[in-house]
Write an enzyme that holds these catalytic residues in place. Sequence first.
Site, PDB file in Angstrom:
ATOM      1  CD  GLU A  54      -2.933  -1.069   0.194  1.00  0.00           C
ATOM      2  OE1 GLU A  54      -3.224   0.050  -0.266  1.00  0.00           O
ATOM      3  OE2 GLU A  54      -3.444  -2.123  -0.214  1.00  0.00           O
ATOM      4  CB  CYS A  77      -1.878   7.242   1.481  1.00  0.00           C
ATOM      5  SG  CYS A  77      -3.315   6.392   2.128  1.00  0.00           S
TER       6      CYS A  77
HETATM    7  P1  NAD Z   1       8.194   4.796   5.005  1.00  0.00           P
HETATM    8  O1  NAD Z   1       8.301   4.077   3.727  1.00  0.00           O
HETATM    9  O2  NAD Z   1       9.278   5.741   5.397  1.00  0.00           O
HETATM   10  O3  NAD Z   1       8.085   3.773   6.235  1.00  0.00           O
HETATM   11  C1  NAD Z   1       7.041   2.836   6.314  1.00  0.00           C
HETATM   12  C2  NAD Z   1       7.443   1.743   7.281  1.00  0.00           C
HETATM   13  O4  NAD Z   1       8.513   0.996   6.723  1.00  0.00           O
HETATM   14  C3  NAD Z   1       7.930   2.234   8.633  1.00  0.00           C
HETATM   15  O5  NAD Z   1       7.401   1.413   9.642  1.00  0.00           O
HETATM   16  C4  NAD Z   1       9.435   2.069   8.533  1.00  0.00           C
HETATM   17  O6  NAD Z   1      10.085   1.885   9.767  1.00  0.00           O
HETATM   18  C5  NAD Z   1       9.537   0.818   7.696  1.00  0.00           C
HETATM   19  N1  NAD Z   1      10.799   0.636   6.996  1.00  0.00           N
HETATM   20  C6  NAD Z   1      11.744   1.562   6.671  1.00  0.00           C
HETATM   21  N2  NAD Z   1      12.767   0.979   6.007  1.00  0.00           N
HETATM   22  C7  NAD Z   1      12.481  -0.338   5.911  1.00  0.00           C
HETATM   23  C8  NAD Z   1      13.131  -1.448   5.323  1.00  0.00           C
HETATM   24  N3  NAD Z   1      14.303  -1.325   4.692  1.00  0.00           N
HETATM   25  N4  NAD Z   1      12.528  -2.646   5.383  1.00  0.00           N
HETATM   26  C9  NAD Z   1      11.329  -2.790   5.979  1.00  0.00           C
HETATM   27  N5  NAD Z   1      10.674  -1.781   6.568  1.00  0.00           N
HETATM   28  C10 NAD Z   1      11.229  -0.548   6.520  1.00  0.00           C
HETATM   29  O7  NAD Z   1       6.771   5.520   4.973  1.00  0.00           O
HETATM   30  P2  NAD Z   1       6.174   6.521   6.059  1.00  0.00           P
HETATM   31  O8  NAD Z   1       6.884   7.822   5.905  1.00  0.00           O
HETATM   32  O9  NAD Z   1       6.123   5.885   7.401  1.00  0.00           O
HETATM   33  O10 NAD Z   1       4.673   6.654   5.555  1.00  0.00           O
HETATM   34  C11 NAD Z   1       4.251   7.574   4.629  1.00  0.00           C
HETATM   35  C12 NAD Z   1       4.022   6.894   3.293  1.00  0.00           C
HETATM   36  O11 NAD Z   1       3.058   5.875   3.436  1.00  0.00           O
HETATM   37  C13 NAD Z   1       3.458   7.842   2.270  1.00  0.00           C
HETATM   38  O12 NAD Z   1       4.017   7.598   1.015  1.00  0.00           O
HETATM   39  C14 NAD Z   1       1.994   7.500   2.277  1.00  0.00           C
HETATM   40  O13 NAD Z   1       1.298   7.889   1.118  1.00  0.00           O
HETATM   41  C15 NAD Z   1       2.040   6.036   2.454  1.00  0.00           C
HETATM   42  N6  NAD Z   1       0.760   5.515   2.944  1.00  0.00           N
HETATM   43  C16 NAD Z   1       0.031   4.686   2.145  1.00  0.00           C
HETATM   44  C17 NAD Z   1      -1.192   4.206   2.589  1.00  0.00           C
HETATM   45  C18 NAD Z   1      -2.019   3.279   1.741  1.00  0.00           C
HETATM   46  O14 NAD Z   1      -2.892   2.608   2.277  1.00  0.00           O
HETATM   47  N7  NAD Z   1      -1.797   3.191   0.439  1.00  0.00           N
HETATM   48  C19 NAD Z   1      -1.671   4.564   3.844  1.00  0.00           C
HETATM   49  C20 NAD Z   1      -0.908   5.410   4.626  1.00  0.00           C
HETATM   50  C21 NAD Z   1       0.309   5.865   4.159  1.00  0.00           C
END
Ligand code: NAD
Length: 460
Positions: free
Chosen positions: A214, A248
């Site tokens: 997502e 998002c």
């Molecule tokens: P992010 O990608 O920085 O982090 C997401 C998660 O991934 C965090 O828990 C982080 O600790 C973890 N993570 C980081 N590096 C990793 C790795 N190498 N391996 C595994 N996990 C890792 O995103 P964010 O800043 O927390 O969230 C914002 C983003 O999420 C935006 O792009 C937003 O649009 C998206 N989002 C999408 C939805 C949806 O349902 N489509 C919903 C909410 C947010």
Amino acid sequence: MGTSIDVVGAAVDRARPAATWWGGLGYKERRVHLLAWKRHIARRIDELAALIAAETGKSPDDAALEVMLAVEHLDWAARNAGKVLGRRKVPSGMLAANHAATLEYLPLGVVGVIGPWNYPVYTPLGSVSYALAAGNAVVFKPSEHTPETGAWLATAWIEAVPEAPVLQAVLGDGSVGAALVWSGVDKIAFTGSAATARKVMATCAETLTPLVVEGGGKDAMIVAADADLDAAARAAAFGGFGNAGQTCAGVERVYVEKSVFNTFVDKVSALAVGEFTMTTPEQPAIVRAHVEDALLRGGKAVVGGAESIKSGNVAPVILTDVPEDSIAVTEETFGPTLVINPVDSVAEAIKRTNHSKYGLAASIFTRNAGAAMDTARKLRAGAASINAVLGFASVPSLPFGGVGDSGFGRIHGADGLREFSRAQSVTRQRFNPPMDLVRLDRDPHTMARALKLFRMRHGR
Ligand code: NAD
């Protein structure tokens, strides 16, 4: 990394027997437990909302709304899992008419859920609730920006269902997420940015772990000349500025038919008030860079400007006439900004909407219901909301997910339940076949008769 691997490994080890117990319960008993967890959350909504507000900076009311939406999904998943996934007979077809055929969706085992910070309950529970309802145990890695909220949900589980740690939280930064992806769980449900999704997918490729992503969005709103402009403006303001634009499937771009463009911009501008808190210290600089790029390329700031985006608190920004190749149009801004551009027609709006690497959701404003449905079908987006924003997010029976950099796979709805299951097909031979073709000493006359029937059925 060693510690992350140990902590995550221990949680997955605890999850295995919990998954066996949980998966063996059957839908009815699981529903009882899931609804107990639901009640636990619903009764403590004030406590949970206060925690979300403290960790994200959003208002307690917005946080409470988030929990309400999440609970609706949990309730739906709990009540519908049996109907969607349970064993059912399917037609066996001509060649297997002597067989009874059944289909059932069985649990995968242990699902790893990695969540973001912007909706730290609603978003991960979109995976967690559906994975649990499908009979899996879940190890949940909340965002490092919202660890307490994630831990609260897992503690609430153990308080409501003390029998087994079917839901656990593992806390920490991306290294803990990475350890979870490596851990050998049976599926990863990742919500976050496309950049991190790529890393997660690369690891999943190593271990052949299935993945649902997502991702982010650059969602557009299309405003036709015949739209209720007051309603469209209210929706654009909420979808663009609510939660400081950190949604998002919020509104980032608006394409408005020329004849109503100025009126629409005036109406949204009148609603662009207040201050919002951005959750992470890094985000304001990204938002500012997008605003600056838009202005540098000839876009106009009709409300606010780069100076509206300070660290911490931010004020709404409305940009118009922004070139379509500005990063304010092409990249996810995730701030309280709206790019509003005029278009000659809805057809042009559709073209511009689809010209994006993202494809999460969209909204359409018009009084012509038929035209709206037509527009929706032409959009390269996982969801569309007509005459409202985010309508789909509160309908539990509708799947949610995107295309392109917005991800793949679906959470929510029947598709969301199936996402966390494996289809198992079973046939049971009920009587000997009148024409037995599945044998080494096949009778040539039987084959000839079968071919004749085949040609009659499919060749005419
Ligand atoms: P992010 O990608 O920085 O982090 C997401 C998660 O991934 C965090 O828990 C982080 O600790 C973890 N993570 C980081 N590096 C990793 C790795 N190498 N391996 C595994 N996990 C890792 O995103 P964010 O800043 O927390 O969230 C914002 C983003 O999420 C935006 O792009 C937003 O649009 C998206 N989002 C999408 C939805 C949806 O349902 N489509 C919903 C909410 C947010």
